[in-house]
Design a protein around this motif. Structure first.
Motif, PDB file in Angstrom:
ATOM      1  N   VAL A  92      47.956   3.870  29.428  1.00  0.00           N
ATOM      2  CA  VAL A  92      48.640   3.939  30.479  1.00  0.00           C
ATOM      3  C   VAL A  92      49.817   2.995  30.480  1.00  0.00           C
ATOM      4  O   VAL A  92      51.090   3.042  30.737  1.00  0.00           O
ATOM      5  N   LEU A  93      49.443   1.966  30.149  1.00  0.00           N
ATOM      6  CA  LEU A  93      50.412   0.670  29.881  1.00  0.00           C
ATOM      7  C   LEU A  93      51.426   1.087  28.713  1.00  0.00           C
ATOM      8  O   LEU A  93      52.665   0.926  28.776  1.00  0.00           O
ATOM      9  N   LEU A  94      50.617   1.489  27.590  1.00  0.00           N
ATOM     10  CA  LEU A  94      51.752   1.762  26.474  1.00  0.00           C
ATOM     11  C   LEU A  94      52.447   3.086  26.720  1.00  0.00           C
ATOM     12  O   LEU A  94      53.799   2.969  26.237  1.00  0.00           O
ATOM     13  N   ASN A  95      52.297   4.130  27.645  1.00  0.00           N
ATOM     14  CA  ASN A  95      52.937   5.060  27.793  1.00  0.00           C
ATOM     15  C   ASN A  95      54.068   4.265  28.777  1.00  0.00           C
ATOM     16  O   ASN A  95      55.219   4.912  28.562  1.00  0.00           O
ATOM     17  N   ALA A  96      53.907   3.694  29.731  1.00  0.00           N
ATOM     18  CA  ALA A  96      55.014   3.182  30.553  1.00  0.00           C
ATOM     19  C   ALA A  96      55.982   2.475  29.895  1.00  0.00           C
ATOM     20  O   ALA A  96      57.188   2.554  29.892  1.00  0.00           O
ATOM     21  N   ILE A  97      55.505   1.637  28.876  1.00  0.00           N
ATOM     22  CA  ILE A  97      56.323   0.744  28.128  1.00  0.00           C
ATOM     23  C   ILE A  97      57.374   1.361  27.405  1.00  0.00           C
ATOM     24  O   ILE A  97      58.477   1.260  27.273  1.00  0.00           O
ATOM     25  N   SER A  98      56.720   2.785  26.859  1.00  0.00           N
ATOM     26  CA  SER A  98      57.596   3.583  25.933  1.00  0.00           C
ATOM     27  C   SER A  98      58.676   4.535  26.590  1.00  0.00           C
ATOM     28  O   SER A  98      59.558   4.639  26.017  1.00  0.00           O
ATOM     29  N   PHE A  99      58.527   4.535  27.924  1.00  0.00           N
ATOM     30  CA  PHE A  99      59.786   4.986  28.475  1.00  0.00           C
ATOM     31  C   PHE A  99      61.091   4.503  28.380  1.00  0.00           C
ATOM     32  O   PHE A  99      62.104   5.189  28.495  1.00  0.00           O
ATOM     33  N   LEU A 100      61.006   3.104  28.239  1.00  0.00           N
ATOM     34  CA  LEU A 100      62.246   2.444  28.476  1.00  0.00           C
ATOM     35  C   LEU A 100      62.444   1.510  27.087  1.00  0.00           C
ATOM     36  O   LEU A 100      61.601   1.288  26.249  1.00  0.00           O
ATOM     37  N   LYS A 101      63.620   1.115  26.815  1.00  0.00           N
ATOM     38  CA  LYS A 101      63.910   0.094  25.907  1.00  0.00           C
ATOM     39  C   LYS A 101      64.902  -1.111  26.346  1.00  0.00           C
ATOM     40  O   LYS A 101      64.350  -2.131  26.340  1.00  0.00           O
ATOM     41  N   ASN A 102      66.023  -0.681  26.351  1.00  0.00           N
ATOM     42  CA  ASN A 102      67.070  -1.927  26.819  1.00  0.00           C
ATOM     43  C   ASN A 102      66.741  -2.649  27.984  1.00  0.00           C
ATOM     44  O   ASN A 102      66.990  -3.735  28.091  1.00  0.00           O
TER      45      ASN A 102
END
Ligand code: FMN
Length: 183
Positions: A92-102
């Motif tokens: 769930v944390l990796l999924n949330a992190i992957s939504f964004l970059k900048n």
């Protein structure tokens, strides 16, 4: 001085994550002028990553992504609170992190882990992830060892390493030092 977000990386029913985050916040003496905001992925309720374009393009199509991006963009630095599932961070944390970059880029991140050996393996994985996002992963960690034995029903933590105030003090130093990269 800096706005910090602490992100709770488990949404599992019966999770220990919230107790550990509350304990951490209770121990923290926030340096004057700084602010800390709780980001609970349970409340954010993101689906599995459902954006057509890679986050690095910054072309978010879904309302939930735009809303999450707006929230995360507000912070100067982060504390990622992670359990260890199969020697890795929570999906769930990796999924949330992957939504964004900048929104993550050029900002420091500190790690709070809990599990056998303080979730050290999950944290090392997050160091690698944060590096790819061009973040600054902090050396200062807070580990809670074997939470099933060392976190009481009332949320008291009886075996841990590291120190929340020292960790956040260092996080704020890096948050301020990297400000010019974000301007
Ligand atoms: C799918 C799964 C895999 C797990 N794998 C590990 C592991 O590799 N290492 C570990 O120390 N604990 C492991 N555990 C135990 C967790 O540390 C423990 O359940 C902890 O409470 C999880 O955090 P949470 O309650 O906030 O979700 C695992 C738990 C689950 C649910």
């Amino acid at each position: 001085m800096a706005h910090i977000q602490i992100i709770i990386g488990s949404t599992r029913p019966g999770r220990v994550a919230k107790k550990i985050t509350d304990w951490y916040m209770g121990k923290l003496e926030l340096p004057a002028g700084s602010t800390i905001e709780l980001v609970d992925l349970q409340d954010i309720n993101l689906p599995f990553l459902d954006e057509a374009m890679p986050a690095s393009m910054g072309q978010y199509q879904n309302e939930h992504t735009k809303k999450f991006a707006e929230l995360i963009a507000k912070a100067d630095g982060y504390i990622w609170v992670t359990p260890e599932y199969n020697h890795a961070p929570s999906p769930v944390l990796l999924n949330a992190i992957s939504f964004l970059k900048n929104e993550w880029q050029y900002k420091p991140v500190a790690f709070v882990g809990y599990g056998a050996v303080g979730a050290a393996r999950a944290i090392e994985h997050l160091v690698s992830v944060s590096s790819e996002l061009q973040m600054v992963p902090l050396r200062e960690r807070v580990w809670v060892n074997e939470p099933w034995a060392n976190v009481t029903e009332a949320g008291e933590v009886t075996d841990f390493r590291g120190e929340p105030t020292g960790q956040v003090t260092e996080l704020i130093r890096w948050a301020n030092a990297t400000k010019s990269l974000r301007s």
